[in-house]
Design an enzyme around this catalytic site. Structure first.
Site, mmCIF file in Angstrom:
data_model
loop_
_atom_site.group_PDB
_atom_site.id
_atom_site.type_symbol
_atom_site.label_atom_id
_atom_site.label_comp_id
_atom_site.label_asym_id
_atom_site.label_seq_id
_atom_site.Cartn_x
_atom_site.Cartn_y
_atom_site.Cartn_z
ATOM 1 N N ASP A 79 0.828 -1.216 0.000
ATOM 2 C CA ASP A 79 0.000 0.000 0.000
ATOM 3 C C ASP A 79 0.863 1.269 0.000
ATOM 4 O O ASP A 79 0.336 2.371 -0.171
ATOM 5 C CB ASP A 79 -0.995 0.004 1.177
ATOM 6 C CG ASP A 79 -0.354 -0.148 2.534
ATOM 7 O OD1 ASP A 79 0.647 -0.893 2.646
ATOM 8 O OD2 ASP A 79 -0.845 0.475 3.491
ATOM 9 N N HIS A 80 2.172 1.133 0.159
ATOM 10 C CA HIS A 80 3.099 2.270 0.081
ATOM 11 C C HIS A 80 3.967 2.199 -1.176
ATOM 12 O O HIS A 80 4.255 3.215 -1.791
ATOM 13 C CB HIS A 80 4.017 2.298 1.319
ATOM 14 C CG HIS A 80 3.257 2.430 2.587
ATOM 15 N ND1 HIS A 80 3.115 3.622 3.264
ATOM 16 C CD2 HIS A 80 2.525 1.520 3.281
ATOM 17 C CE1 HIS A 80 2.342 3.431 4.322
ATOM 18 N NE2 HIS A 80 1.959 2.173 4.354
HETATM 19 ZN ZN LIG Z 1 2.883 -0.969 6.479
#
Ligand SMILES: [Zn+2]
Length: 258
Positions: A79-80
């Site tokens: 998610d990053h």
């Molecule tokens: Zn994380």
């Protein structure tokens, strides 16, 4: 309902803006924060954590980020980091992370390294605990800024790979100047990161004290399950499963380090 702030740049200080990815969940809170950093009047900027390989989000980020000199990642979670390679290719910038396999056209980050990009000077702090490869980025100045990834969130507490490393990391973050603006990977910015770090440390210490007290009552060989049943006696048993995982980590820590 669509969050009013998704996919727009929200400036939170003269040098930092955020684009919120539309990926809310229990783990990502409102969604992933993709940070855009740039000294006032400087041409190229820095993007921290482009988010998932989510083209709606990445195109929104492209639309507002302007020229980008450097893409940084706080840790490897998808998610990053997942969209970093595609995003970096569009803007023609290198990607740097602590984890070597995430880097593109650049060397991995090292603890204590000084970076110069976007007209800003940043220092890299290796802050393991949430993951082994987690880093924070500290920008000095009249109001210091600290990009914390998932090491310190805008609300709630974070999930850990290693409690002992994490407690060491919180001790290190307790040295940031008071009044530092915390820019987390999820959730709202933190007006004084030091206050939040103190709360996190107290919270973790309280939990360890509960486990120490339970061990005193049940004996040193008590299992995580026995401790949960004692400490969480007044809590819905549905929550005992997740509690057991964190008590197991606390037990490991106490048995290793006292
Ligand atoms: Zn994380």
């Amino acid at each position: 309902m669509k969050h009013p702030a998704y996919e727009q740049l929200r400036q939170v200080s003269p040098i930092a803006g955020v684009v919120l990815e539309n990926n809310p969940s229990a783990m990502t809170l409102d969604g992933t924060n993709s940070w855009v950093l740039r000294a006032e009047g400087h041409g190229g900027g820095i993007v921290v954590d482009p988010g998932y390989d989510d083209r709606e989000h990445l195109n929104a980020l492209l639309g507002v980020a302007g020229d980008v000199e450097l893409v940084l990642l706080t840790h490897h979670h998808g998610d990053h980091s997942e969209g970093a390679a595609w995003f970096a290719e569009q803007v023609g910038a290198p990607v740097r992370a602590f984890e070597p396999s995430l880097c593109r056209d650049a060397e991995p980050l090292t603890d204590g390294e000084r970076l110069s990009a976007g007209g800003l000077e940043l220092s890299v702090l290796h802050t393991p605990g949430h993951t082994a490869d987690s880093v924070c980025f500290v920008i000095d100045g009249e109001q210091p800024h600290v990009l914390t990834g998932d090491t310190v969130l805008g609300s709630g507490t974070t999930v850990l790979d290693d409690l002992g490393d994490y407690l060491d990391t919180l001790a290190e973050l307790a040295d940031v100047p008071s009044g530092s603006l915390g820019l987390p990977g999820h959730g709202p910015e933190l007006p004084d990161l030091l206050v939040t770090v103190k709360e996190y440390r107290e919270h973790r210490e309280q939990r360890l004290d509960q486990v120490r007290a339970a061990l005193a009552e049940l004996g040193p060989d008590a299992t995580a399950r026995q401790i949960v049943e004692l400490v969480y006696a007044d809590v819905d048993p549905v929550l005992w499963g997740p509690a057991e995982a964190s008590v197991r980590a606390q037990l490991d820590y106490l048995r290793r380090r006292g």
